[in-house]
Motif scaffolding. Structure first.
Motif, mmCIF file in Angstrom:
data_model
loop_
_atom_site.group_PDB
_atom_site.id
_atom_site.type_symbol
_atom_site.label_atom_id
_atom_site.label_comp_id
_atom_site.label_asym_id
_atom_site.label_seq_id
_atom_site.Cartn_x
_atom_site.Cartn_y
_atom_site.Cartn_z
ATOM 1 N N ASP B 94 6.875 -7.101 5.716
ATOM 2 C CA ASP B 94 6.708 -5.347 6.329
ATOM 3 C C ASP B 94 5.609 -4.519 5.795
ATOM 4 O O ASP B 94 5.725 -3.778 5.529
ATOM 5 C CB ASP B 94 7.935 -5.111 5.789
ATOM 6 C CG ASP B 94 8.483 -5.319 4.769
ATOM 7 O OD1 ASP B 94 8.090 -5.595 3.592
ATOM 8 O OD2 ASP B 94 9.673 -5.060 4.356
ATOM 9 N N LEU B 95 4.703 -5.026 5.233
ATOM 10 C CA LEU B 95 3.407 -5.411 4.174
ATOM 11 C C LEU B 95 4.018 -4.200 2.519
ATOM 12 O O LEU B 95 3.629 -4.316 1.568
ATOM 13 C CB LEU B 95 2.670 -4.612 4.974
ATOM 14 C CG LEU B 95 2.427 -4.981 6.367
ATOM 15 C CD1 LEU B 95 1.289 -3.998 7.310
ATOM 16 C CD2 LEU B 95 1.292 -6.173 5.781
ATOM 17 N N ALA B 96 4.610 -3.696 3.354
ATOM 18 C CA ALA B 96 5.705 -2.823 1.950
ATOM 19 C C ALA B 96 4.517 -1.935 0.856
ATOM 20 O O ALA B 96 4.223 -2.365 -0.316
ATOM 21 C CB ALA B 96 6.253 -3.954 0.866
ATOM 22 N N VAL B 150 -4.521 -2.567 4.259
ATOM 23 C CA VAL B 150 -4.334 -2.028 2.974
ATOM 24 C C VAL B 150 -3.597 -3.247 1.918
ATOM 25 O O VAL B 150 -3.701 -3.285 0.497
ATOM 26 C CB VAL B 150 -3.955 -0.740 2.768
ATOM 27 C CG1 VAL B 150 -3.278 0.265 1.735
ATOM 28 C CG2 VAL B 150 -5.145 -0.001 3.286
ATOM 29 N N ALA B 151 -2.470 -3.996 2.538
ATOM 30 C CA ALA B 151 -1.805 -4.337 1.897
ATOM 31 C C ALA B 151 -2.787 -6.017 0.934
ATOM 32 O O ALA B 151 -2.599 -6.150 -0.269
ATOM 33 C CB ALA B 151 -0.529 -4.877 2.931
ATOM 34 N N LEU B 152 -3.477 -6.004 1.999
ATOM 35 C CA LEU B 152 -4.006 -7.424 1.498
ATOM 36 C C LEU B 152 -5.069 -7.029 0.542
ATOM 37 O O LEU B 152 -5.256 -7.812 -0.327
ATOM 38 C CB LEU B 152 -5.545 -8.320 2.468
ATOM 39 C CG LEU B 152 -4.662 -8.754 3.505
ATOM 40 C CD1 LEU B 152 -5.363 -8.747 4.537
ATOM 41 C CD2 LEU B 152 -4.314 -10.161 2.924
ATOM 42 N N ALA B 157 -7.035 -7.132 -5.308
ATOM 43 C CA ALA B 157 -7.068 -6.272 -6.136
ATOM 44 C C ALA B 157 -5.880 -6.856 -7.618
ATOM 45 O O ALA B 157 -7.234 -6.843 -8.879
ATOM 46 C CB ALA B 157 -7.029 -5.017 -6.212
ATOM 47 N N ALA B 158 -5.199 -7.468 -7.612
ATOM 48 C CA ALA B 158 -4.546 -8.198 -8.742
ATOM 49 C C ALA B 158 -5.433 -9.465 -9.243
ATOM 50 O O ALA B 158 -5.090 -10.122 -10.419
ATOM 51 C CB ALA B 158 -3.256 -7.840 -8.851
ATOM 52 N N LEU B 165 1.064 -15.226 2.249
ATOM 53 C CA LEU B 165 1.189 -13.830 3.201
ATOM 54 C C LEU B 165 2.214 -14.951 4.591
ATOM 55 O O LEU B 165 2.493 -15.690 5.536
ATOM 56 C CB LEU B 165 -0.486 -14.538 4.322
ATOM 57 C CG LEU B 165 -1.577 -13.999 3.469
ATOM 58 C CD1 LEU B 165 -3.035 -14.271 4.342
ATOM 59 C CD2 LEU B 165 -1.471 -12.973 2.868
ATOM 60 N N ASP B 166 2.921 -13.513 5.069
ATOM 61 C CA ASP B 166 3.913 -13.701 5.596
ATOM 62 C C ASP B 166 4.072 -12.956 6.748
ATOM 63 O O ASP B 166 4.062 -11.811 6.509
ATOM 64 C CB ASP B 166 5.864 -12.737 4.325
ATOM 65 C CG ASP B 166 6.887 -13.603 5.080
ATOM 66 O OD1 ASP B 166 6.215 -13.990 6.142
ATOM 67 O OD2 ASP B 166 7.782 -13.201 5.086
ATOM 68 N N GLU B 167 3.620 -13.959 7.154
ATOM 69 C CA GLU B 167 3.462 -13.223 8.727
ATOM 70 C C GLU B 167 2.535 -11.980 8.697
ATOM 71 O O GLU B 167 3.013 -10.908 9.422
ATOM 72 C CB GLU B 167 4.650 -12.991 10.045
ATOM 73 C CG GLU B 167 5.404 -14.027 9.600
ATOM 74 C CD GLU B 167 6.845 -14.382 10.556
ATOM 75 O OE1 GLU B 167 7.195 -13.567 12.078
ATOM 76 O OE2 GLU B 167 8.147 -15.253 9.946
#
Lengths: 255, 223
Positions: B94-96, B150-152, B157-158, B165-167
């Motif tokens: 869900d990218l969260a 953005v989630a990627l 960035a960390a 990567l979950d689906e």
């Protein structure tokens, strides 16, 4: 089918009409000049100011407890959680007078006396805040728990993988997301504090110009037969309650 | 018998040794999973819905504790380490994205948690992920594909060594998916990442996977 829904609509309308009649009867009881005279009385103004002050303090303290407890109950799974959940609701179901008596008795114990050597609660303004807080906190906790229950824990978990500690995840991710719920919890706690009467009467007393808050005023004015003043203060409290209700609804939460 | 998948070419970066996990109050389990993913490898994990792929990813990144077994990152046992101590990036299905935080703040989050600030890194990631024009937007102002990028970027960035990567492509349409697959391969190569990518799609697995795994009945059963 249509008759069924129409019957339910009529019951709803009858219930609302009853409430509107109550409000109308209260509002029409005395003319606006009487309202003005009542509001100008120093003891009423003192009670109003004290109510605003103590309700704000009680709601703020309630929120300080409600946020961590609500988060803990929403996110942490442990044995006995159902029992703890029920225990947190006890102040909601206890008769108000009983809460007042519990507070009064507690401050007669050795622990209570030790606390009172630092800060005096019995029959003081601090006692008014404490009596309001005891009930208001339970409502604030329930609101915050509902808020965190409805928020996905996933962003907080992702924050952990990005280098955040549990506290940083709570502080930087969960709290900002829960700000509307926090506002609702504060408003609900504030409104509950404003209506609190029983515990305050028993624990903090009803001394004019000292521990008198608006519900106490209504009771004091009624007890001396001054119905006009009691009605005016009641109207002011109704108005405040409606404002709080609108504010809570604006946050998207329900009372 | 659990099967251990080994590549002889390089030093293994992630090793799972006899991992078992049982969902609280449910019959669902992971049984004695042993698996090695070499450094700088794009691994794809397939399996039916509810077979435990997400749980396995969460165990690897530290969000769940296994009932049994160990997780090694290089030679270091990270089983009991907090997620933040593992340097494993995670992009959930869900990218969260963090609600109410602008894209730039999402990307800066990992650095902020370490008390650091690196404008160059954020700009570079934004350029790599083609989200420079989105930096001032809120998550609700982004499309599905933009949210995914953005989630990627937030995870990268960390500066993780491993990316889970979950689906990540499940919410994308066919044309965007092709584009996203190319992007994932480019990023993996550029950042020298070891990737474990969970998917239902055989075409994703065939296109991206240097190592293809299948989770069935709580066990890794085939390559």
């Amino acid at each position: 089918m249509r008759t069924f829904w129409l019957s339910l609509a009529l019951i709803t309308a009858a219930y609302l009409l009853f409430w509107l009649l109550l409000l109308w009867a209260t509002a029409a009881y005395s003319p606006p000049e009487v309202w003005l005279n009542t509001v100008m009385k120093p003891e009423i103004r003192y009670a109003a100011a004290l109510s605003l002050l103590t309700c704000t303090a009680a709601a703020a303290i309630a929120l300080l407890f409600a946020v961590p407890i609500g988060y803990f109950m929403a996110r942490c799974q442990f044995r006995g959680k159902t029992l703890l959940d029920a225990a947190l609701d006890i102040p909601i179901v206890l008769p108000p007078m009983v809460i007042g008596i519990c507070l009064l008795i507690f401050f007669q114990t050795s622990i209570g006396r030790s606390i009172e050597q630092v800060i005096s609660f019995t029959y003081t303004i601090a006692g008014v805040v404490l009596a309001q807080f005891v009930v208001a906190a339970a409502f604030a906790i329930r609101t915050m728990r509902g808020t965190f229950d409805h928020l996905s824990a996933r962003p907080e978990e992702v924050a952990l993988t990005l280098g955040a500690t549990r506290f940083q995840s709570f502080w930087h991710v969960a709290l900002p997301t829960a700000r509307r719920g926090m506002l609702a919890a504060f408003c609900i706690a504030w409104a509950r504090s404003l209506g609190e009467f029983g515990p305050i009467l028993v624990f903090a007393g009803a001394t004019r110009m000292r521990t008198e808050v608006l519900p106490t005023t209504v009771w004091l004015e009624l007890s001396v037969g001054n119905l006009d003043s009691a009605v005016t203060v009641s109207l002011a409290m109704i108005l405040i309650a409606v404002i709080v209700l609108v504010a809570v609804r604006a946050t998207g939460e329900k009372v | 018998m659990p099967q251990e998948k080994k590549f002889n070419l390089t030093i293994p970066v992630i090793s799972l040794k006899n991992i078992s996990w049982k969902a609280p109050g449910e019959g669902f389990k992971l049984h004695d999973i042993s698996l090695t993913i070499p450094d700088n490898t794009y691994a794809v994990l397939m399996g039916s819905t509810g077979c435990g792929k997400t749980s396995l990813l969460e165990i690897v990144c530290g969000l769940r504790q296994p009932n049994q077994g160990q997780i090694f990152l290089d030679d270091r046992d990270v089983t009991l380490l907090e997620p933040r101590e593992r340097r494993i990036g995670y992009v959930p299905q869900d990218l969260a994205l963090f609600p109410g935080r602008r894209v730039k703040a999402q990307l800066s989050f990992a650095l902020q948690m370490r008390g650091l600030s690196d404008e160059t890194l954020i700009q570079q990631l934004a350029e790599d992920l083609r989200i420079t024009h989105l930096l001032e937007r809120l998550p609700e102002q982004l499309s599905g594909g933009e949210k995914q990028r953005v989630a990627l970027a937030r995870a990268l960035a960390a500066q993780p060594r491993v990316l889970l990567l979950d689906e990540p492509l499940s919410a994308l349409d066919e044309s965007t998916r092709e584009d996203a697959m190319t992007l994932l391969r480019t990023l993996q190569s550029k950042h020298a990442l070891t990737v474990l990518h969970v998917t239902h799609s055989s075409s994703e697995a065939n296109t991206l996977g240097q190592l293809r795994l299948r989770l069935d009945d709580g066990q890794i059963v085939s390559v």
